[in-house]
Write an enzyme that holds these catalytic residues in place. Structure first.
Site, PDB file in Angstrom:
ATOM      1  N   CYS A 389       0.828  -1.198   0.000  1.00  0.00           N
ATOM      2  CA  CYS A 389       0.000   0.000   0.000  1.00  0.00           C
ATOM      3  C   CYS A 389       0.872   1.261   0.000  1.00  0.00           C
ATOM      4  O   CYS A 389       1.425   1.591  -1.035  1.00  0.00           O
ATOM      5  CB  CYS A 389      -0.984  -0.041   1.165  1.00  0.00           C
ATOM      6  SG  CYS A 389      -2.424   0.979   0.837  1.00  0.00           S
ATOM      7  N   HIS A 521      -3.365  -4.894   0.407  1.00  0.00           N
ATOM      8  CA  HIS A 521      -2.666  -5.419   1.594  1.00  0.00           C
ATOM      9  C   HIS A 521      -2.676  -6.952   1.579  1.00  0.00           C
ATOM     10  O   HIS A 521      -3.579  -7.570   2.158  1.00  0.00           O
ATOM     11  CB  HIS A 521      -3.366  -4.946   2.868  1.00  0.00           C
ATOM     12  CG  HIS A 521      -3.163  -3.500   3.178  1.00  0.00           C
ATOM     13  ND1 HIS A 521      -2.093  -3.035   3.904  1.00  0.00           N
ATOM     14  CD2 HIS A 521      -3.890  -2.417   2.843  1.00  0.00           C
ATOM     15  CE1 HIS A 521      -2.180  -1.722   4.024  1.00  0.00           C
ATOM     16  NE2 HIS A 521      -3.270  -1.324   3.380  1.00  0.00           N
ATOM     17  N   GLU A 523      -1.029  -8.951   3.243  1.00  0.00           N
ATOM     18  CA  GLU A 523      -0.810  -9.552   4.568  1.00  0.00           C
ATOM     19  C   GLU A 523      -2.113 -10.034   5.210  1.00  0.00           C
ATOM     20  O   GLU A 523      -2.114 -10.961   6.011  1.00  0.00           O
ATOM     21  CB  GLU A 523      -0.068  -8.583   5.497  1.00  0.00           C
ATOM     22  CG  GLU A 523      -0.818  -7.318   5.923  1.00  0.00           C
ATOM     23  CD  GLU A 523      -0.671  -6.140   4.956  1.00  0.00           C
ATOM     24  OE1 GLU A 523      -0.389  -6.379   3.768  1.00  0.00           O
ATOM     25  OE2 GLU A 523      -0.867  -4.995   5.406  1.00  0.00           O
TER      26      GLU A 523
HETATM   27  N1  GLN Z   1      -1.816   6.809   2.956  1.00  0.00           N
HETATM   28  C1  GLN Z   1      -1.949   6.077   1.727  1.00  0.00           C
HETATM   29  C2  GLN Z   1      -3.324   6.233   1.120  1.00  0.00           C
HETATM   30  O1  GLN Z   1      -4.257   6.594   1.789  1.00  0.00           O
HETATM   31  C3  GLN Z   1      -1.630   4.597   1.958  1.00  0.00           C
HETATM   32  C4  GLN Z   1      -2.595   3.911   2.852  1.00  0.00           C
HETATM   33  C5  GLN Z   1      -2.077   2.586   3.395  1.00  0.00           C
HETATM   34  O2  GLN Z   1      -0.895   2.322   3.342  1.00  0.00           O
HETATM   35  N2  GLN Z   1      -2.949   1.768   3.934  1.00  0.00           N
HETATM   36  O3  GLN Z   1      -3.503   5.991  -0.042  1.00  0.00           O
END
Ligand code: GLN
Length: 555
Positions: A389, A521, A523
């Protein structure tokens, strides 16, 4: 199955928090699943926040995202890893949600001018939500874990609701498990039972007897203490479970099974007897114990909440699972927790000697330059890198700055006025000002590019792939398509997009052993006995790198 066929196991905690109640609940779930029971788990968090999505990770740990896009308590991560069942939005609720529903109904006039009170309105809403989780998951047994500790004012309405629900569904359809600390006194080398006795007594004063008492201690618990607990807490001796602290949490279901807890649960809940199938699970635990520790890999997780490892618990568990599954015998792994602000201030020497780097998710600009420096270091030294992400966004920014030469490239999240917002806000998000639950959340499909590292990873894990995958998201910002061609021409491979090709989901560095970032994600879908394909491939690249001499010395 209608909700009244579901049986409920209420799990509460005694004396102190952080006892491993979440792991104990998850392990009970695994035990039941091993006995062929269709099991699900619900976590109740008795705080006023609507969900943990807007809470600081230092307060709360990781925010776990379910497939259907709920931002939930990190215990749901333990639950999914142990029982290997996808949980749902209804699998976690808070005091805040209970009150939010009631207040909205009150404002609409649903209560016809009546006074709205703790009993019956709050308790009814709690029961409605517990039954909704049973209904949605179609569980034969629903484990219901109540956060906090018995005696704490914030749990009281929930205990009252448990008691009422027990009367509604019938006593043999519910049971109560209490997890309590036995404090250890160094002076006399004794484990004390009195606080646990008081806690069980307090629970009884709410009308809830204890059917299973899990005694937690850092030391082995002598039989005499267990017998004393059975007598003083009015719990059958075989239902008093010694649970000394374990190095490997996945051992807990095996321990619970081996002391005969199934018999206690089966008899109380009148479940049909079934054989246990924890064989593969137990083998996984044994394999962990047999790892040769001297050749452990070392993987850095570069984040800003690293002082609290729980903030990245699904990430570290996915790394460990992937290492364990490296053929033939598995590899051990040490996690080096690296604070991205330290890298920012003192440079990438904090990464010296590591075999791979993970940059996990995150929000806000604090420490982000350190993460970008970590990505540069991995790209230049050909060290495996997995970006999750924010880690994918960091990979993209780094590449745009140093390979494409746009040194002002940034994410609009960190610099609203940047000339080159390679990561930007989706148009549909630009008018959203409230914070809770307003991101791209939960499952989204992704189409992989043939010939990419990501494709190879998914193919290797499943034996084949159609290139269509589904992964969980939690983010607001997106890869900016205005830069897609330019970046791709410079060697940033677009390895996955949404099926309509609109949103970039995976990027990788073409000329690198493994430098991959996913907007989702992975994970959250990794399991201790089935590591996520991207983590497996990342660790495989790290292992390969250690096979010849390492390029940099251990720090
Ligand atoms: N801050 C970034 C976004 O909102 C990444 C979010 C995250 O890593 N979950 O796109």
């Amino acid at each position: 199955m209608s909700q009244h066929q579901t049986k409920y196991v209420f799990v509460t905690g005694g004396v102190v928090s952080s006892l491993g109640k979440g792991v104990t609940t998850a392990a009970l779930g695994r035990l039941l699943k091993g006995r062929g029971v269709k099991v699900s788990i619900l976590k109740i968090d008795p705080y006023i926040n609507v969900d943990p999505g807007t809470m600081n990770p230092y307060e709360h740990g990781e925010v776990f995202v379910t497939a259907d896009g709920a931002e939930t308590d990190q215990d749901l991560g333990h639950y999914e890893r142990f029982i290997d069942e996808e949980l749902v939005r209804e699998s976690n609720f808070t005091t805040g949600q209970v009150y939010q529903t009631l207040i909205e109904r009150e404002r609409k006039g649903d209560f016809l001018g009546k006074t709205v009170e703790e009993v019956p309105h709050v308790t009814d809403e709690i029961i409605r939500r517990i039954e909704a989780a049973a209904e949605k998951t179609k569980a034969e047994v629903l484990l219901v874990e109540l956060g906090s500790t018995i005696g704490d004012i914030k749990g009281m309405a929930f205990l009252e609701a448990f008691r009422q629900l027990r009367n509604q569904v019938g006593r043999h359809k519910t049971m109560s498990v209490h997890v309590s600390l036995l404090p250890h006194l160094g002076t006399t080398e004794e484990l004390k039972t009195r606080p646990a006795q008081y806690s069980v007594k307090e629970l009884r004063s709410y009308g809830l007897p204890t059917h299973i008492l899990v005694a937690r201690a850092d030391k082995p618990i002598p039989d005499a203490i267990l017998e004393k607990l059975a007598v003083t807490c009015d719990v059958r001796r075989e239902a008093v479970v010694p649970m000394s602290t374990t190095k490997n949490v996945y051992d807990v279901p095996v321990r619970l099974e081996s002391i005969g807890l199934w018999k206690v649960i089966k008899e109380r809940l009148e479940l049909p007897d079934r054989d246990s199938d924890l064989r593969d699970w137990a083998k996984m635990v044994d394999k962990t114990e047999e790892l040769k520790r001297e050749d452990d890999l070392e993987i850095a997780i570069v984040g800003k909440y690293v002082e609290l490892n729980d903030a990245y618990i699904s990430v570290s568990e996915a790394v460990k699972a992937a290492a364990l599954q490296q053929s033939p015998a598995g590899r051990g792994v040490k996690i080096r927790w690296v604070n991205s602000e330290d890298v920012e201030k003192e440079g990438p020497r904090h990464l010296d000697g590591v075999d791979g780097v993970v940059v996990p998710g995150g929000f806000g600009d604090r420490g982000v330059e350190g993460k970008i420096m970590a990505a540069t270091w991995c790209r230049e030294n050909k060290v495996p890198y997995l970006g999750l992400c924010l880690g994918m966004q960091v990979l993209t920014i780094e590449f745009a700055r140093h390979v494409l030469g746009d040194d002002t490239a940034n994410s609009a999240e960190f610099d609203l006025k940047t000339k080159h917002p390679v990561i930007h806000l989706m148009e549909s998000q630009q008018s959203v000002y409230t914070k809770g639950g307003t991101m791209r959340l939960g499952n989204c499909p992704c189409k992989l590019a043939e010939g990419s590292l990501a494709w190879a990873a998914y193919e290797e894990a499943a034996g084949e792939t159609t290139g269509e995958i589904v992964e969980r998201h939690r983010h607001r910002y997106e890869f900016n398509n205005d830069y897609r061609e330019q970046l791709a021409a410079a060697g940033l491979r677009i390895a996955g997009t949404t099926p309509d090709d609109v949103l970039v989901e995976i990027v990788e560095i073409a000329d690198h052993p493994f430098m991959v970032g996913s907007q989702f994600h992975p994970e959250f879908k990794s399991r201790p006995d089935r590591a996520h394909p991207l983590f497996s491939r990342f660790i495989k690249a790290a292992v390969k790198r250690t096979a010849p001499a390492k390029q940099t010395k251990k720090a």
